[in-house]
Scaffold this active site. Sequence first.
Site, PDB file in Angstrom:
ATOM      1  N   LYS A   1       0.836  -1.207   0.000  1.00  0.00           N
ATOM      2  CA  LYS A   1       0.000   0.000   0.000  1.00  0.00           C
ATOM      3  C   LYS A   1       0.869   1.254   0.000  1.00  0.00           C
ATOM      4  CE  LYS A   1      -3.075   0.018   3.285  1.00  0.00           C
ATOM      5  NZ  LYS A   1      -3.973   0.282   4.431  1.00  0.00           N
TER       6      LYS A   1
ATOM      7  N   LYS B   1       3.295  -2.882  10.963  1.00  0.00           N
ATOM      8  CA  LYS B   1       2.016  -2.846  11.674  1.00  0.00           C
ATOM      9  C   LYS B   1       2.254  -3.359  13.074  1.00  0.00           C
ATOM     10  CE  LYS B   1      -2.309  -1.900  10.585  1.00  0.00           C
ATOM     11  NZ  LYS B   1      -2.851  -1.121   9.450  1.00  0.00           N
TER      12      LYS B   1
ATOM     13  N   ASN C   1     -13.852   5.236  11.970  1.00  0.00           N
ATOM     14  CA  ASN C   1     -13.321   6.405  11.271  1.00  0.00           C
ATOM     15  C   ASN C   1     -13.463   6.304   9.743  1.00  0.00           C
ATOM     16  OD1 ASN C   1     -11.823   8.823  10.990  1.00  0.00           O
ATOM     17  ND2 ASN C   1     -10.010   7.598  10.548  1.00  0.00           N
TER      18      ASN C   1
ATOM     19  N   ASP D   1      -5.147   2.777  14.019  1.00  0.00           N
ATOM     20  CA  ASP D   1      -5.884   1.768  13.245  1.00  0.00           C
ATOM     21  C   ASP D   1      -7.082   1.416  14.132  1.00  0.00           C
ATOM     22  OD1 ASP D   1      -5.305  -0.005  10.658  1.00  0.00           O
ATOM     23  OD2 ASP D   1      -6.172  -1.361  12.127  1.00  0.00           O
TER      24      ASP D   1
ATOM     25  N   SER E   1      -0.735  10.538   6.236  1.00  0.00           N
ATOM     26  CA  SER E   1       0.277  10.356   7.286  1.00  0.00           C
ATOM     27  C   SER E   1       1.655  10.720   6.732  1.00  0.00           C
ATOM     28  CB  SER E   1       0.315   8.896   7.753  1.00  0.00           C
ATOM     29  OG  SER E   1      -0.632   8.662   8.758  1.00  0.00           O
TER      30      SER E   1
HETATM   31  N1  GLU Z   1      -3.853   2.145   9.753  1.00  0.00           N
HETATM   32  C1  GLU Z   1      -3.915   2.859   8.521  1.00  0.00           C
HETATM   33  C2  GLU Z   1      -3.734   1.910   7.352  1.00  0.00           C
HETATM   34  O1  GLU Z   1      -4.164   0.785   7.424  1.00  0.00           O
HETATM   35  C3  GLU Z   1      -3.001   4.069   8.491  1.00  0.00           C
HETATM   36  C4  GLU Z   1      -1.554   3.833   8.755  1.00  0.00           C
HETATM   37  C5  GLU Z   1      -0.710   5.091   8.908  1.00  0.00           C
HETATM   38  O2  GLU Z   1      -1.246   6.189   8.800  1.00  0.00           O
HETATM   39  O3  GLU Z   1       0.493   4.929   9.120  1.00  0.00           O
HETATM   40  O4  GLU Z   1      -3.220   2.235   6.309  1.00  0.00           O
END
Ligand code: GLU
Length: 449
Positions: A118, A130, A244, A170, A382
């Site tokens: 991603k 993660k 969110n 998250d 981010s």
């Molecule tokens: N948890 C979000 C995702 O799945 C954002 C992660 C972030 O902003 O570092 O992409």
Amino acid sequence: MTKKSAKFREEFLAQLKETNPNQPEFHQAVGEVLCSVTDWYLDQTDMRKNAVLERFTEPDRSIKFRVAWEDDDGQIQVNRGWRVQFNQTIGPYKGGLRFAPSVNESVFKFLGFEQTLKNSLTRLPMGGAKGGADFSPKGKSRREVGRFCQSFMQELYRHIGTDIDIPAGDIGVGAREISILFGHYLKLTNKWTGVLTGKGCDFGGSAGRTEATGYGCIYFLCHMLEEANCEIADKRIAISGAGNVALHAASKAIELDAKVISLSDSSGTLHIKDGLDHEMLDKIEEWKTTKRESLADFKTGKGVKFLSDEKPWSLECDIALPCATQNELEEKDAKKLVEQKVMMVCEGANMPLTADAQQVLRDADIPHAPGKASNAGGVAVSGLEQSQNAQRLRWDADMVDKRLREIMKTIHADCVENSPKRKIIDYRDGANLTGFRRVADAMNAFWHS
Ligand code: GLU
């Protein structure tokens, strides 16, 4: 996929399962990517020599630690925390923290693996990671959540840093948790750096970060619709989740005159036949995010029905937006969507469709965007928050939204360009090929470091 590729994939997965037993989510995520990239990878002699795929599917490191904290009765509780630093090739590790009782190493490995792809799709210099803990914030007091977050950071702080690893939120980790985590990091290190993203705007957060995943998902959906010569106005959109991502996707969709006919949580689905309006959405947001109550107890108005223990996928809709969690949309749900002639599925969550559900959509030629492409808006903003922190500057909301729109447009264009020529755009293959090739090229250039 050629016969040769199918055999390679099968053998590779068998080996992965043997070396990573009892990690079904991780196997599923790797299996899906292999469907898309194996044909290409088998032609890359140099990469195969450098074992790029083997390296790509092994996290750089997994950190697992104890989190002990005191509950309101003075009893010490013990939870487990993780940070899976998956891949640092194209930038420092980046990815969210999830606090939920159902997490385990398999879940964090699948999420770290997906995050690597991603983040690569955003074209920003971010690696993938993660983490989180098997702690449920549900039913906990603010003081308990606070003590838990501080104890969690007490260990995590030694593994993160602006040039090393930048966590964010998250599921179960929102603005409240990020603030406490960030405050405690400052206390422990005496260093003000943008080490977490999703911060409050008054202490280094970016405008538009809260909205970014949901808005980005709708921007991506609009490009999918445009590709199919359609537009979003008047489309009936079934959304799952009420966190969110779901709430902000709903808000942007309403702004663009779509009819949002559902939201859901673990208690069931709220069905709004004629479509949500902003007023009702605000009430639901307050109920879910401030009061932290379940949808089952939400006082509904006229034309709204609560379907206890049901998912939204049997409702008649034009577009499905799964925004809750992994594997929430199963084969039987996909069949229902096909029966109702759903036009497309756009993922707001990470891997919300099971492999079988995806196959049902593929067989029916229904375009389906994987989360690693369509929900990349959150991590993209981010990345912009990191840039602002590095510059010691604050961009205004319009500037952030403009960059977010550009990033989502580019991700969509890259997916289309790398999609195999089929009757419809193959967003899965397009996203996997784009994200994988970028990281794989860099890993290959590194030889075997
Ligand atoms: N948890 C979000 C995702 O799945 C954002 C992660 C972030 O902003 O570092 O992409």
